[in-house]
Write an enzyme that holds these catalytic residues in place. Structure first.
Site, short mmCIF file in Angstrom:
data_model
loop_
_atom_site.label_atom_id
_atom_site.label_comp_id
_atom_site.label_asym_id
_atom_site.label_seq_id
_atom_site.Cartn_x
_atom_site.Cartn_y
_atom_site.Cartn_z
N LYS A 73 -3.15 25.00 36.28
CA LYS A 73 -1.97 24.96 37.14
C LYS A 73 -0.77 25.60 36.43
CE LYS A 73 1.53 22.13 39.14
NZ LYS A 73 2.33 20.94 39.03
N ASP A 122 15.40 22.55 39.14
CA ASP A 122 15.43 21.99 40.49
C ASP A 122 14.32 22.70 41.24
OD1 ASP A 122 16.71 20.01 42.15
OD2 ASP A 122 17.19 21.66 43.48
N ASP A 138 1.95 18.10 44.86
CA ASP A 138 0.79 18.84 44.33
C ASP A 138 -0.51 18.60 45.10
OD1 ASP A 138 2.39 20.02 42.47
OD2 ASP A 138 1.63 18.92 40.74
#
Length: 200
Positions: A183, A73, A163
């Site tokens: 990333k 989550d 993002d």
């Protein structure tokens, strides 16, 4: 806690972007199952924290599949918005999970708080809570974070969710502009995974 290394796992998510990111973190030798194989509807996320929802999902999918399950989550906290959207990050994208809507809402809400926000540094962080749940009922939960700021405009086509508007601390590119490999090395999901990778 089980000392046996995990050989196969079910990734409990219906979010394709998240599925790919978690799968890319896991060892290549691991047998990975997902909803591409099982077609299980996601549970209603009734938790008010990332920890509660991560555990809720991992337990739910583990019980449905009788497999060891990993669920995540995650979301973004924006300080000027009193840490919203936080645990409701996905909800801001609407029923169809359109994150263009969510990003527009972020900008709208920030503007309501401060009309001159583009002249300031809007601090934020991504948080990820990963849970591994065993069919026996055992589980482990770990949290990862990355601090940063909100970009003044949407930038980049990589990644998913928020993002394109998140610039990590000491970086110039948004997550949306970064190559996925770069990333993954620094993001919140990777930070959480480092704390549980001993199980694999």
């Amino acid at each position: 806690m089980s000392k046996k290394k995990i050989k196969e796992i079910f990734i409990g998510s219906n979010n394709k972007g998240k599925l790919k990111e978690i799968a890319d973190l896991l060892p290549k030798s691991l047998k990975i199952y997902s909803n591409l194989d099982f077609k299980i509807q996601s549970p209603v996320e009734t938790g008010t924290t990332f920890e509660q929802n991560s555990l809720l999902k991992a337990k739910y999918f583990s019980k449905k599949t009788n497999k060891i399950c990993m669920s995540d989550d995650s979301g973004i906290e924006i300080d000027i918005l009193d840490k919203a959207p936080g645990v409701y990050s996905a909800d801001w994208s609407g029923k169809k999970r359109n994150f263009n809507l969510a990003i527009r809402k972020v900008y709208r809400e920030i503007f309501k708080k401060d009309k001159n926000w583009k002249k300031k540094k809007i601090t934020a962080r991504f948080i990820c809570v990963l849970t591994i749940f065993w069919p026996s009922g055992k589980f482990i939960t770990q949290t990862g974070k990355i601090e940063g700021r909100i970009s003044y405009s949407k930038r980049g086509k990589n990644g998913f969710g928020y993002d394109p508007i998140f610039i990590p601390k000491r970086k110039r590119l948004t997550f949306g502009e970064m190559e996925p490999e770069k990333k993954y090395r620094i993001d919140h999901r990777s930070d959480a995974f480092k704390k549980i990778k001993r199980f694999f």
